[in-house]
Design an enzyme around this catalytic site. Structure first.
Site, PDB file in Angstrom:
ATOM      1  N   ASP A   7      -1.243 -18.445   1.595  1.00 51.11           N
ATOM      2  CA  ASP A   7      -2.271 -19.499   0.457  1.00 51.11           C
ATOM      3  C   ASP A   7      -2.814 -20.979   1.034  1.00 51.11           C
ATOM      4  O   ASP A   7      -3.925 -21.770   1.004  1.00 51.11           O
ATOM      5  CB  ASP A   7      -0.997 -19.963  -0.624  1.00 51.11           C
ATOM      6  CG  ASP A   7      -0.394 -20.763  -0.458  1.00 51.11           C
ATOM      7  OD1 ASP A   7       0.089 -20.985   0.456  1.00 51.11           O
ATOM      8  OD2 ASP A   7       0.853 -21.022  -1.163  1.00 51.11           O
ATOM      9  N   LYS A  39       4.618 -15.768   3.380  1.00 50.09           N
ATOM     10  CA  LYS A  39       5.157 -16.366   1.997  1.00 50.09           C
ATOM     11  C   LYS A  39       6.295 -16.208   1.881  1.00 50.09           C
ATOM     12  O   LYS A  39       7.204 -16.033   0.736  1.00 50.09           O
ATOM     13  CB  LYS A  39       4.595 -15.850   0.672  1.00 50.09           C
ATOM     14  CG  LYS A  39       3.996 -16.017  -0.918  1.00 50.09           C
ATOM     15  CD  LYS A  39       3.401 -16.676  -1.017  1.00 50.09           C
ATOM     16  CE  LYS A  39       3.981 -17.966  -1.923  1.00 50.09           C
ATOM     17  NZ  LYS A  39       2.980 -19.606  -1.948  1.00 50.09           N
ATOM     18  N   ASP A  93      -5.614  -7.763   4.107  1.00 43.66           N
ATOM     19  CA  ASP A  93      -7.120  -6.909   3.222  1.00 43.66           C
ATOM     20  C   ASP A  93      -7.801  -8.076   2.251  1.00 43.66           C
ATOM     21  O   ASP A  93      -9.076  -8.338   2.780  1.00 43.66           O
ATOM     22  CB  ASP A  93      -6.194  -6.055   2.559  1.00 43.66           C
ATOM     23  CG  ASP A  93      -7.585  -6.050   1.426  1.00 43.66           C
ATOM     24  OD1 ASP A  93      -8.228  -4.874   1.849  1.00 43.66           O
ATOM     25  OD2 ASP A  93      -7.562  -5.258   0.322  1.00 43.66           O
ATOM     26  N   ASP A 109     -11.431  -9.719   3.694  1.00 42.16           N
ATOM     27  CA  ASP A 109     -12.991 -10.600   2.999  1.00 42.16           C
ATOM     28  C   ASP A 109     -13.247 -11.904   2.882  1.00 42.16           C
ATOM     29  O   ASP A 109     -14.467 -12.482   2.955  1.00 42.16           O
ATOM     30  CB  ASP A 109     -12.682 -10.035   1.395  1.00 42.16           C
ATOM     31  CG  ASP A 109     -13.356  -8.865   1.588  1.00 42.16           C
ATOM     32  OD1 ASP A 109     -12.646  -7.465   3.003  1.00 42.16           O
ATOM     33  OD2 ASP A 109     -13.477  -7.417   0.463  1.00 42.16           O
ATOM     34  N   TYR A 133       1.124  -1.535   0.340  1.00 39.31           N
ATOM     35  CA  TYR A 133       0.115   0.176   0.016  1.00 39.31           C
ATOM     36  C   TYR A 133       0.815   1.139  -0.061  1.00 39.31           C
ATOM     37  O   TYR A 133       0.195   2.538  -0.959  1.00 39.31           O
ATOM     38  CB  TYR A 133      -1.022   0.081   1.439  1.00 39.31           C
ATOM     39  CG  TYR A 133      -2.126  -0.895   1.138  1.00 39.31           C
ATOM     40  CD1 TYR A 133      -2.173  -2.167   0.941  1.00 39.31           C
ATOM     41  CD2 TYR A 133      -3.244   0.102   1.007  1.00 39.31           C
ATOM     42  CE1 TYR A 133      -3.595  -3.149   1.165  1.00 39.31           C
ATOM     43  CE2 TYR A 133      -4.625  -1.112   1.281  1.00 39.31           C
ATOM     44  CZ  TYR A 133      -4.448  -2.065   0.689  1.00 39.31           C
ATOM     45  OH  TYR A 133      -5.216  -3.068   0.970  1.00 39.31           O
TER      46      TYR A 133
HETATM   47  C1  IPM Z   1      -9.968  -2.404   4.080  1.00 40.16           C
HETATM   48  C2  IPM Z   1     -10.816  -2.426   2.170  1.00 40.16           C
HETATM   49  C3  IPM Z   1      -9.878  -0.677   1.939  1.00 40.16           C
HETATM   50  C4  IPM Z   1      -8.024  -1.262   1.870  1.00 40.16           C
HETATM   51  C5  IPM Z   1      -9.804   0.746   0.840  1.00 40.16           C
HETATM   52  C6  IPM Z   1     -10.546   0.444   0.729  1.00 40.16           C
HETATM   53  C7  IPM Z   1      -9.202   0.758   0.806  1.00 40.16           C
HETATM   54  O1  IPM Z   1     -10.489  -3.235   1.810  1.00 40.16           O
HETATM   55  O2  IPM Z   1     -10.005  -1.574   4.584  1.00 40.16           O
HETATM   56  O3  IPM Z   1      -9.943  -3.118   4.015  1.00 40.16           O
HETATM   57  O4  IPM Z   1      -8.056  -2.216   1.178  1.00 40.16           O
HETATM   58  O5  IPM Z   1      -7.724  -1.169   2.993  1.00 40.16           O
HETATM   59 MG    MG Z   2     -11.017  -5.048   2.212  1.00 40.18          MG
END
Ligand code: IPM
Ligand code: MG
Length: 364
Positions: free
Chosen positions: A223, A191, A247, A251, A141
């Site tokens: 992985d 990794k 990240d 999710d 990032y």
């Molecule tokens: C998260 C989101 C953010 C990230 C985006 C919106 C920049 O996906 O907080 O997980 O990638 O960190």
């Molecule tokens: Mg995210």
């Protein structure tokens, strides 16, 4: 002394879920006798529109002068064009970096009331309860070089996954501290079979582990971890990992809880220790969901639970945080559901009603 909070509702469903969270916070205030002073600011697409930048210096300063920051969500499809000079997400990244929020905690909990509401077999996910500690101000990032350019043979782009040992050791320490307060099992995700930054990560994790002889450390490749999350989530307790891996994995993990709308997060500026309060920013892990905005649909629970994390990590109000968690659990047990966690024979409610119910169950 009143608590001073910065509130950045952001874009899309952000303002709606934040409104409900403030409603619940007010209920906490009246039940437990606390005063919360709120200062509102802009971040994301709304800030670009009204202030010409995704995060103004004034807003950043206002956040710095607060005890904690509550954020809704940022993101607007208007800025999806990769050529756009500024993106709403820049505001979020500037906040994370500008406030030094290197430690992102993302707890994943499968509520008993929702165990039949996911795409997974109930027997696989029942009782799963773990927490990701995601590094938040380094890696791909923020690493340099980071750019796109033209060459005689076409365009090229680079992002850099770069980490210093200091950056690794402070986040791994957060992992150990959190693990210590849980089942004393820390999984460090990397990794290391391919990436140099991961090899350093693994070395540093091992070195830091000497300070935590009571916590068992396991290394897991990213992985394999992505597989483990859905294959046997109960195996997991505390995980620590770098920014991008965290990240993606969070999710994925959110699906176990039934919806992204259920998962809160805390982003901290230091290593949390039992009983001490620490500056942080609190936001749901979901995005601005522009297609759901303005329809009283979005699930406010992730933001409300983020506020509960704020009470416990930044304001040292543990009892109050537990009361919020209990109220959320109760409303789910009673069968109330927003669209994203709707199930058979359940009572469908909108954002506002969900906020009302949770505030009501808190009393106050
Ligand atoms: C998260 C989101 C953010 C990230 C985006 C919106 C920049 O996906 O907080 O997980 O990638 O960190
Ligand atoms: Mg995210």
């Amino acid at each position: 002394m009143p608590f001073k909070l910065a509130v950045l509702p952001g874009d899309g469903v952000g303002p709606e879920v934040v409104d409900e969270t403030i409603k619940v916070l007010r209920a906490v205030g009246s039940r437990f006798g606390h005063e919360f002073r709120l200062n509102y600011g802009l971040c994301g697409g709304v800030a670009i529109e009204q202030e010409g930048t995704a995060l103004s210096k004034e807003t950043l300063k206002m956040c710095k002068q607060s005890d904690a920051v509550l954020l809704g969500a940022v993101g607007d499809p208007k800025y999806d064009d990769p050529e756009a000079p500024v993106h709403p997400e820049d505001g979020l990244l500037a906040l994370r970096k500008g406030l030094g929020l290197f430690a992102n905690l993302r707890p994943v909990r499968v509520y008993p009331a929702l165990v039949d509401n996911t795409n997974f077999k109930p027997e696989v996910i029942r009782g799963a309860d773990f927490i990701f500690v995601r590094e938040l101000t380094g890696g791909l990032y923020f690493g340099r070089p980071k750019r796109q350019w033209r060459t005689s043979r076409g365009r090229r782009a680079v992002d850099s996954m770069s980490y210093s040992e200091q950056e690794i050791s402070r986040i791994v320490r957060v992992g150990f501290e959190i693990a210590r307060g849980r089942l004393k099992k820390l999984i460090s995700v990397d990794k290391a079979n391919v990436l140099q930054s991961s090899r350093l990560w693994r070395q540093v994790a091992l070195e830091v582990s000497r300070d935590y002889p009571d916590v068992e450390l396991e290394h897991m490749l990213v992985d394999a971890c992505s597989m483990r999350i859905i294959q046997n989530p109960r195996y997991l307790d505390t995980l620590v990992t770098e920014n991008t891996f965290g990240d993606i994995l969070t999710d994925e993990a959110s699906m176990l809880a039934g919806s992204m709308g259920m998962l809160p997060s805390a982003s901290l500026a230091g290593v949390p220790k039992e009983g001490a309060s620490i500056f942080g920013m609190y936001e749901p892990i979901h995005g601005s969901a522009p297609r759901r905005a303005g329809q009283d649909m979005a699930n406010p629970i992730a933001t409300i639970m983020s506020m509960a994390m704020m009470l416990s990590y930044s304001l040292a109000l543990t009892r109050e945080a537990e009361a919020v968690e209990a109220a959320v659990g109760q409303v789910l047990e009673e069968g109330y559901r927003t669209y994203d966690i709707m199930g058979e024979d359940k009572i469908r409610v909108g954002t506002k009603k969900m906020g009302d119910l949770i505030a009501d169950r808190l009393g106050g």
